[in-house]
Every structure is written in C-alpha cells, then in structure tokens.
Design a protein around this motif. Structure first.
Motif, PDB file in Angstrom:
ATOM      1  N   ALA A 300       0.824  -1.205   0.000  1.00  0.00           N
ATOM      2  CA  ALA A 300       0.000   0.000   0.000  1.00  0.00           C
ATOM      3  C   ALA A 300       0.858   1.255   0.000  1.00  0.00           C
ATOM      4  CB  ALA A 300      -0.934  -0.010   1.213  1.00  0.00           C
ATOM      5  N   ALA A 301       1.980   1.228   0.738  1.00  0.00           N
ATOM      6  CA  ALA A 301       2.874   2.383   0.787  1.00  0.00           C
ATOM      7  C   ALA A 301       3.512   2.621  -0.583  1.00  0.00           C
ATOM      8  CB  ALA A 301       3.942   2.168   1.847  1.00  0.00           C
ATOM      9  N   VAL A 302       3.949   1.546  -1.244  1.00  0.00           N
ATOM     10  CA  VAL A 302       4.536   1.672  -2.591  1.00  0.00           C
ATOM     11  C   VAL A 302       3.521   2.261  -3.558  1.00  0.00           C
ATOM     12  CG1 VAL A 302       5.362   0.349  -4.585  1.00  0.00           C
ATOM     13  CG2 VAL A 302       6.233  -0.162  -2.291  1.00  0.00           C
ATOM     14  N   LEU A 303       2.282   1.772  -3.502  1.00  0.00           N
ATOM     15  CA  LEU A 303       1.237   2.270  -4.401  1.00  0.00           C
ATOM     16  C   LEU A 303       0.909   3.727  -4.121  1.00  0.00           C
ATOM     17  CD1 LEU A 303      -1.170  -0.832  -4.400  1.00  0.00           C
ATOM     18  CD2 LEU A 303       0.379  -0.103  -6.224  1.00  0.00           C
ATOM     19  N   LEU A 304       0.876   4.106  -2.840  1.00  0.00           N
ATOM     20  CA  LEU A 304       0.541   5.491  -2.482  1.00  0.00           C
ATOM     21  C   LEU A 304       1.645   6.449  -2.950  1.00  0.00           C
ATOM     22  CD1 LEU A 304      -1.580   7.213  -1.063  1.00  0.00           C
ATOM     23  CD2 LEU A 304      -0.327   6.915   1.078  1.00  0.00           C
ATOM     24  N   VAL A 305       2.894   6.062  -2.744  1.00  0.00           N
ATOM     25  CA  VAL A 305       4.015   6.893  -3.189  1.00  0.00           C
ATOM     26  C   VAL A 305       4.005   7.039  -4.714  1.00  0.00           C
ATOM     27  CG1 VAL A 305       6.526   6.911  -3.463  1.00  0.00           C
ATOM     28  CG2 VAL A 305       5.523   6.477  -1.222  1.00  0.00           C
ATOM     29  N   THR A 306       3.791   5.934  -5.411  1.00  0.00           N
ATOM     30  CA  THR A 306       3.774   5.959  -6.880  1.00  0.00           C
ATOM     31  C   THR A 306       2.631   6.812  -7.399  1.00  0.00           C
ATOM     32  OG1 THR A 306       4.680   3.708  -6.874  1.00  0.00           O
ATOM     33  CG2 THR A 306       3.787   4.522  -8.949  1.00  0.00           C
ATOM     34  N   SER A 307       1.473   6.688  -6.752  1.00  0.00           N
ATOM     35  CA  SER A 307       0.312   7.483  -7.157  1.00  0.00           C
ATOM     36  C   SER A 307       0.580   8.971  -6.981  1.00  0.00           C
ATOM     37  CB  SER A 307      -0.913   7.068  -6.330  1.00  0.00           C
ATOM     38  OG  SER A 307      -2.006   7.911  -6.590  1.00  0.00           O
ATOM     39  N   GLY A 308       1.186   9.323  -5.846  1.00  0.00           N
ATOM     40  CA  GLY A 308       1.472  10.732  -5.594  1.00  0.00           C
ATOM     41  C   GLY A 308       2.452  11.312  -6.599  1.00  0.00           C
ATOM     42  N   MET A 309       3.369  10.500  -7.075  1.00  0.00           N
ATOM     43  CA  MET A 309       4.385  10.975  -8.020  1.00  0.00           C
ATOM     44  C   MET A 309       3.875  10.982  -9.461  1.00  0.00           C
ATOM     45  SD  MET A 309       7.506  12.063  -8.411  1.00  0.00           S
ATOM     46  CE  MET A 309       8.314  11.628  -6.863  1.00  0.00           C
ATOM     47  N   CYS A 310       3.059   9.999  -9.821  1.00  0.00           N
ATOM     48  CA  CYS A 310       2.683   9.808 -11.225  1.00  0.00           C
ATOM     49  C   CYS A 310       1.302  10.345 -11.579  1.00  0.00           C
ATOM     50  CB  CYS A 310       2.754   8.329 -11.602  1.00  0.00           C
ATOM     51  SG  CYS A 310       4.396   7.624 -11.379  1.00  0.00           S
ATOM     52  N   GLY A 311       0.452  10.579 -10.592  1.00  0.00           N
ATOM     53  CA  GLY A 311      -0.863  11.143 -10.871  1.00  0.00           C
ATOM     54  C   GLY A 311      -1.935  10.108 -11.139  1.00  0.00           C
ATOM     55  N   SER A 312      -3.186  10.560 -11.084  1.00  0.00           N
ATOM     56  CA  SER A 312      -4.342   9.661 -11.200  1.00  0.00           C
ATOM     57  C   SER A 312      -4.520   9.112 -12.611  1.00  0.00           C
ATOM     58  CB  SER A 312      -5.616  10.389 -10.759  1.00  0.00           C
ATOM     59  OG  SER A 312      -5.811  11.562 -11.548  1.00  0.00           O
ATOM     60  N   ALA A 313      -4.077   9.860 -13.632  1.00  0.00           N
ATOM     61  CA  ALA A 313      -4.266   9.395 -15.009  1.00  0.00           C
ATOM     62  C   ALA A 313      -3.520   8.086 -15.239  1.00  0.00           C
ATOM     63  CB  ALA A 313      -3.776  10.456 -15.991  1.00  0.00           C
ATOM     64  N   LEU A 314      -2.279   8.046 -14.799  1.00  0.00           N
ATOM     65  CA  LEU A 314      -1.493   6.815 -14.948  1.00  0.00           C
ATOM     66  C   LEU A 314      -2.039   5.719 -14.054  1.00  0.00           C
ATOM     67  CD1 LEU A 314       0.992   5.434 -16.200  1.00  0.00           C
ATOM     68  CD2 LEU A 314       2.318   6.255 -14.254  1.00  0.00           C
ATOM     69  N   PHE A 315      -2.418   6.091 -12.835  1.00  0.00           N
ATOM     70  CA  PHE A 315      -2.903   5.096 -11.873  1.00  0.00           C
ATOM     71  C   PHE A 315      -4.225   4.494 -12.321  1.00  0.00           C
ATOM     72  CE2 PHE A 315      -0.396   4.055  -8.414  1.00  0.00           C
ATOM     73  CZ  PHE A 315      -1.146   3.494  -7.386  1.00  0.00           C
TER      74      PHE A 315
END
Length: 443
Positions: A300-315
């Motif tokens: 969950a931490a990896v996903l949250l960090v990645t989401s914050g860096m890459c944005g909702s469009a990519l996620f």
C-alpha cells in the motif's frame, strides 16, 4: 507452589489430551485441514529404520511366496490386516458387503487352506481389488484399477496394502469434513473443558500468558486518557461492552485488555517475544497473518508513493495497479520484515520500469531524471519503520483490522480506510481470517 513431579503415565495422558485438543482446534479453524500420513526426512534415522524394516518384511514375503512349497505365514498376516482395513472403510448401511468380506476372508479357513497347500492367493487378491473398486473415492479409481495388471503376488499384496492406506486416509478426511459443522457448534465447550483439565494438572503453566495480559493491561491503563491506538481497544464497541469501565479510571475492562493483547501479537517481530501458551496452537496461523499484514503495509505504501508521483491518469490505466501489486508481492514473498530494504531496492527498479512502459503506451512524456530518482528514493525509504507514509498506512491497516475482533467484527466493516482501496480485497480477506482466529480463541 513448587511444580510437582509427574509420572510417565501422567505425562503421556497430558500429551494425548493436548493432541486431541490441537486436532479439534485445527479441524474448526483450518478449512482445508486434512490428516496426512506421517513422513520423515529421507536422511533421518527414523526414515532409515522404517525403510529397513519395511524392506525386510517385503523381501521376506517375496521369499516365502517363491518357495516350493510356498510359505504363507507373512501373506496370512497381511490378509488379516487387509481384511481389517476393508471393514474399517464400510459405512453402517453396508451390511451385505460386510458379510461378503467376512465370508471371503475367513481367516480360519484361509489358515486351513494354507496348511493343505490349497490357498488361492490370486483369487483372494482379486476379491480384495473388486471390493476396493466399490469402496474407493473417485480420485483412487485409476490407482486401484492399475493394480489389476500386477501378476507377482508379493508385489500385488504390497500395492494393495499401500493403496488401502490411502483409502483409509480418504475416509478419515471425508469424516472430518462431514463433522466440521457439528464440531463448530461444540468445540468451544470442548476446548474449555480440556483446557481446564490441563490447567488442573499443570497449574503453573501459563507464565507467558500472564505476562502477555499484564503488558496489555498496563498499555490500556496508560492510554485510557489518551487517543486510542486501536479502535477495538478503546473507543470502539468492544471497549464499551458489558464490564467496560470509563476512561477516567486506570482499571481496564477485560475485553479491552484481550483486544490490545491480540493486536499486539500482530506487531511482534520474529523471535522478539515468546507466544503466550494459550495461543500456541495458532502461532503459525497468526504469524502467517502477520506476514501478510506486513506485506500489505509495504504494498500500500509503494502504491501510495507511486500514485502521488505519477498522478491519477497513470494510476487509472487498466491493469497498472494490478501489475504493481503483483511485482511487489513476488519480491516480498517469503521475506521477513528485517529483509525489506533489499527487496524495496528491486521493487523500486520494477516500479520505474512499469511506469515508463505504461507512460509510453499511453503516449505521455517520460518521467524526468529527477522524478525517477525521487520516486526510487521514496520507495526505498519505505524500508525505514519511521517513514511517514509507511507509518500512516500501518496505523490505518491495524486500526481497520481491530474492527474485525470487535463483538460484531465477523461482519465486514463498511467504512474502508482512505488510501487503502487498491488492497481492499486482500485486506478484507486477512481481516476475516484474523477475526475468525481471535473470536474462537477469545471464546
């Protein structure tokens, strides 16, 4: 009082009682519980002795049946055991088949025929095979039918004996599945009774349990005037159950102490503390749940960090989150929490590869060098227990899991913690397993 010396007979009785208690406990809590034949390491002394004795028996049987005239001593012993095995597989309604087995395998008649050299081993084994076909589970059909092509009497008896052992295990496991529902209604009373009997015999045997509960009670007392660490410990329905006390007193409720103790178990690092005696039978189960919780915290931490860096469009790209979860799970599989640092190094590389691949597929510009370095650094820093993202995720997950051990916790909580949606399915499954173990133990 000083411990009393126990006789060998008393120790054996205690061992038997614990074995029965453990089996009943496993049947109820392990949906896939099955009895299996005992096995030893191939190089162990036990295995070498067993194989030596087994080989000696079968070699002796083959030698006796090959003699002229044949010696049926070993064969008659086997036929007696085969008969008993067949009878043990019968259900109460098998009256006719029971009579047929008793008649065909009349041991007194068989001994007389052997003495006069008139014993028809082939005929007896064909009857046994026909009976096995009628009694075996479908999974054994091919194995039983394959025995009919064997012509060597010693080999055929050996294989009959082996397959009958498997069939007996099938029957035992079928019986276990059949009585599981009945056991679930009565196992709590049974375990309480057995536990009390063991405690009467070993009154000084709960030191670890006492220490575990005292520590939990002290924590609840200290935190009673502070914001709750776990909803199920203070401030939740569990804390306000009958017998709970107000937060103005330092005397904690029994329910709050138990709940805090159970939640604490999920926080123990491998080898950090000795499990309380009352949880011995669930230690492996709880440690497996703990490992899954730790894995979900990192994921969950990896996903949250990645989401914050890459944005909702990519996620929001189809399959992107699932691929990141799969990569993270594979690289964390089987690792203790003390080895996450090296794993997160690999995870950061895989996440960057997946991000770059997905951005290219969507036609978006690639991440800058600085952003790549920042994303990789943030993922690697999750290995630090003091990491802010990891700490927040861990608190939310543990608070959510504490809902499953409240009185109505076996129903799925409706309010899912913010930021944990990507692991919702996995977290709900872990919560249900944790709640099931704790509810049973608490009862």
């Amino acid at each position: 009082s000083p411990p009393q010396a126990l006789s060998e007979r008393e120790l054996q009785q205690i061992t038997d009682d614990i074995s029965k208690l453990a089996i009943a406990h496993e049947i109820v809590l392990s949906g896939d519980f099955k009895l299996q034949a005992a096995s030893f390491s191939p190089k162990s002394l036990e295995n070498r002795v067993k194989e030596t004795l087994r080989k000696a028996f079968w070699d002796s049987l083959e030698e006796q049946l090959s003699a002229r005239p044949p010696d049926y001593t070993r064969a008659i012993q086997l036929l007696q055991e085969i008969k008993e095995a067949l009878l043990s597989l019968l259900l109460p309604r098998h009256h006719q088949l029971r009579s047929q087995i008793e008649e065909a395998l009349d041991m007194e008649l068989i001994r007389q025929e052997a003495e006069h050299g008139a014993l028809d081993i082939r005929g007896l084994t064909m009857f046994v095979l026909g009976t096995m076909v009628r009694l075996c589970a479908p999974i054994r059909d091919e194995e039983v039918q394959g025995l009919q092509s064997l012509t060597d009497p010693a080999q055929l008896l050996r294989e009959i004996f082996r397959v009958l052992g498997l069939m007996k295990m099938d029957m035992l496991n079928f019986t276990i599945q059949s009585i599981r529902t009945h056991l679930q209604d009565h196992t709590v009373q049974y375990e309480r009774k057995k536990f009390q009997e063991l405690l009467d015999k070993l009154p000084n045997s709960l030191d670890r349990t006492r220490a575990w509960l005292c520590e939990a009670a002290a924590e609840v007392s200290v935190s009673s005037s502070q914001p709750p660490r776990h909803p199920a410990v203070s401030g939740s329905p569990a804390a306000h159950s009958p017998g709970a006390v107000s937060s103005s007193t330092t005397v904690p409720s029994l329910m709050s102490v138990l709940n805090r103790g159970y939640m604490n178990v999920l926080c123990w690092e491998p080898g950090q503390k000795e499990y309380p005696e009352t949880l011995f039978m669930d230690q492996a189960r709880l440690q497996e749940i703990q490992a899954q919780v730790n894995q979900l915290i990192i994921t969950a931490a990896v996903l949250l960090v990645t989401s914050g860096m890459c944005g909702s469009a990519l996620f929001g790209s189809p399959g992107f989150v699932a691929r990141l979860k799969r990569v993270t799970k594979v690289l964390l599989e089987g690792l203790s929490c003390t080895r996450y640092e090296a794993a997160l190094e690999d995870i950061s590389d895989q996440v960057l590869q997946e991000v770059s691949r997905t951005l290219a597929q969507l036609g978006y510009p690639a991440l800058t060098t600085d952003k790549c370095a920042s994303l990789k650094g943030q993922i690697k820093s999750i290995a630090d227990k003091g990491n802010a993202v990891r700490h927040v995720i861990e608190q939310r997950i543990r608070s959510f899991l504490s809902l499953f051990i409240s009185p109505d916790g076996q129903n799925s909580p409706k309010d899912f913690p913010k930021g944990l949606d990507p692991i919702q399915e996995e977290l709900l499954e872990v919560g249900r397993r944790f709640g099931s173990v704790i509810h049973h133990n608490r009862q």
